[in-house]
Design a protein around this motif. Structure first.
Motif, short mmCIF file in Angstrom:
data_model
loop_
_atom_site.label_atom_id
_atom_site.label_comp_id
_atom_site.label_asym_id
_atom_site.label_seq_id
_atom_site.Cartn_x
_atom_site.Cartn_y
_atom_site.Cartn_z
N SER A 1 -2.95 6.01 6.81
CA SER A 1 -2.18 4.96 6.10
C SER A 1 -0.91 4.84 6.12
O SER A 1 -0.30 5.78 6.86
CB SER A 1 -2.33 5.31 4.29
OG SER A 1 -1.62 6.17 4.09
N GLU B 1 -6.38 0.50 3.53
CA GLU B 1 -6.41 -0.62 4.56
C GLU B 1 -6.40 0.04 6.14
O GLU B 1 -7.33 -0.54 6.72
CB GLU B 1 -5.32 -1.58 4.41
CG GLU B 1 -5.41 -2.53 3.13
CD GLU B 1 -4.07 -3.19 3.15
OE1 GLU B 1 -3.21 -3.02 3.97
OE2 GLU B 1 -4.02 -4.14 2.06
N THR B 2 -5.82 1.00 6.08
CA THR B 2 -5.70 1.52 7.73
C THR B 2 -5.76 3.29 7.75
O THR B 2 -5.73 3.80 6.74
CB THR B 2 -4.28 1.46 8.01
OG1 THR B 2 -3.37 1.67 7.58
CG2 THR B 2 -4.15 -0.13 8.27
N SER B 3 -6.26 3.74 8.93
CA SER B 3 -6.65 5.09 9.10
C SER B 3 -5.59 5.30 10.28
O SER B 3 -6.10 4.86 11.35
CB SER B 3 -7.86 5.61 9.00
OG SER B 3 -7.95 6.72 9.64
N LYS C 1 -9.32 5.71 3.94
CA LYS C 1 -10.11 4.83 4.56
C LYS C 1 -11.28 5.65 4.95
O LYS C 1 -12.59 5.41 4.62
CB LYS C 1 -9.73 4.24 5.85
CG LYS C 1 -10.68 2.88 6.24
CD LYS C 1 -9.90 2.27 7.31
CE LYS C 1 -10.80 0.90 7.52
NZ LYS C 1 -10.95 -0.07 6.32
#
Length: 412
Positions: A200, A196-198, A240
């Motif tokens: 994580s 979901e995010t960079s 990601k």
């Protein structure tokens, strides 16, 4: 060998191995694992050997702890290790104590030619001579020859019984003192959340835990000495960015659970080429079309996505990685080079050094192989993790500036 040691310094071999798989299938895996481990010892011929194990007893440790004792007895009594006449083995087997249990095992073997070696007693704050072979298990909390901590529950609230923590020991060889820290950091619970995010959310949790360990081993309670931290850091590639790179010309389909509407699965398909599936991503599935990308050139093209250590670049160093991602290998004993499609392959198992530890490692200009950082058993099944090792020599007199400090602490 003893004469060689004096001339060329003391040979050190540090090995880290997540051994969880060995206790799930001891019949098939242990024999191969030990053979490869002994081969590494034979090749590098260390005077001092440190083996840091994680997940001792495996995932079903209540059933598997009996296999651990067999494994350790084999290590201590094998013909391959007969020249190592002193040993210290610390096994955290007390799984009934959930607040303390880390499933870590730290094993140290001393070659008969190694004369001047002492281990630090953290309670008495003095060094003691190492004699004979001793095994400590169950209540390591009361053993003064080490420091052990399990990470606080709030560090990883998703996992109620997380067995993550560290064990620290301190050694003095020929007036050169150093800490050896066995560590196991938190894993990625879900590929979907990691994506979901960079960076994580999981990398943030590992960063916090590693920072905690570094602060503990460099605080004011004891003299500061060089430190080597080796274990299963669970460092992962930036998910990601990796997915964006591997699926740059693909479209993404999102499949949601009917009852909760939460994302259940991501499917990446090529735009043309009959919409061929490139990658399928689920909580515990990372199924990429071409595993060779993780093996070609030892996977080093993917090192640009290995970013978790960069936060600690002023505090920790690592030699250049030239081996493939150490996890997650197939546990099928006939598939030595195959990765499981559960996680994106990553360099989880590492050996990290403080600046002062890096200075200890002697590397003669004319000897390229004086320092080797590599994995063990590259072509055979070693379980889901390949052990990683660092072989080097500590030059005679490397710790001389502090020699007087150490000598006054030593108990003969």
């Amino acid at each position: 060998m003893a004469g060689k040691a004096a001339a060329q310094g003391t040979g050190i071999l540090l090995v880290t191995a997540n051994v969880g798989s060995l206790f799930e299938d001891p019949e098939n895996l242990q024999k191969t694992w030990l053979r490869e481990f002994y081969q590494a010892v034979h090749t590098h011929k260390p005077h001092f050997l440190a083996l840091h194990c994680q997940e001792v007893g495996g995932k079903n440790y209540e059933d598997s702890m009996s296999h651990v004792d067999t494994f350790v007895k084999e290590l201590l009594s094998s013909d391959a290790m007969k020249d190592y006449n002193r040993a210290r083995v610390y096994l955290d087997e007390n799984y009934k104590s959930q607040e303390h249990f880390t499933a870590l095992g730290s094993c140290y073997f001393l070659h008969e030619s190694l004369k001047n070696i002492h281990q630090f007693d953290f309670k008495a704050k003095k060094y003691k001579k190492v004699i004979g072979k001793e095994i400590y298990s169950d209540t390591l909390e009361s053993t003064p020859m080490l420091e052990k901590e399990k990470f606080p529950q709030e560090y990883f609230p998703e996992c109620k019984w997380s067995r993550k923590g560290f064990i620290r020991t301190r050694w003095s060889i020929a007036d050169c003192a150093f800490d050896l820290v066995n560590i196991h950091l938190f894993h990625d619970a879900s590929n979907l959340i990691a994506w979901e995010t960079s960076p994580s959310v999981y990398s943030g949790t590992r960063q916090k835990a590693l920072g905690y360990v570094l602060d503990r081993i460099t605080d004011q309670r004891y003299e500061k000495v060089p430190h080597f931290i080796f274990g299963d850091f669970n460092f992962r590639l930036d998910s990601k960015l990796v997915v964006e790179s591997l699926c740059s010309s693909a479209t993404m389909q999102t499949i949601r659970a009917a009852d909760t509407n939460e994302v259940d699965k991501l499917i990446f398909r090529e735009l043309d080429n009959d919409r061929k599936v490139v990658l399928q991503l689920e909580k515990k599935l990372f199924d990429y079309i071409n595993q060779d990308v993780f093996r070609e050139n030892n996977g080093t093209l993917l090192l640009e996505f290995d970013k978790e250590l960069s936060v600690f670049k002023d505090r920790l160093h690592e030699l250049e990685i030239s081996f493939p991602p150490s996890y997650p290998y197939s546990e099928d004993s006939s598939q030595g080079k195959q990765y499981m499609n559960t996680r994106c392959p990553a360099w989880c198992d590492r050996i990290l050094l403080s600046s002062s530890a890096k200075e200890l490692i002697s590397k003669p200009e004319n000897d390229e192989k004086a320092v080797i950082y590599d994995n063990i058993g590259p072509n055979v099944c070693m379980g889901d993790h390949k052990p990683v090792f660092l072989s080097f020599r500590i030059a005679a007199g490397a710790g001389k500036p502090n020699a007087n400090k150490h000598k006054c602490c030593v108990v003969q």
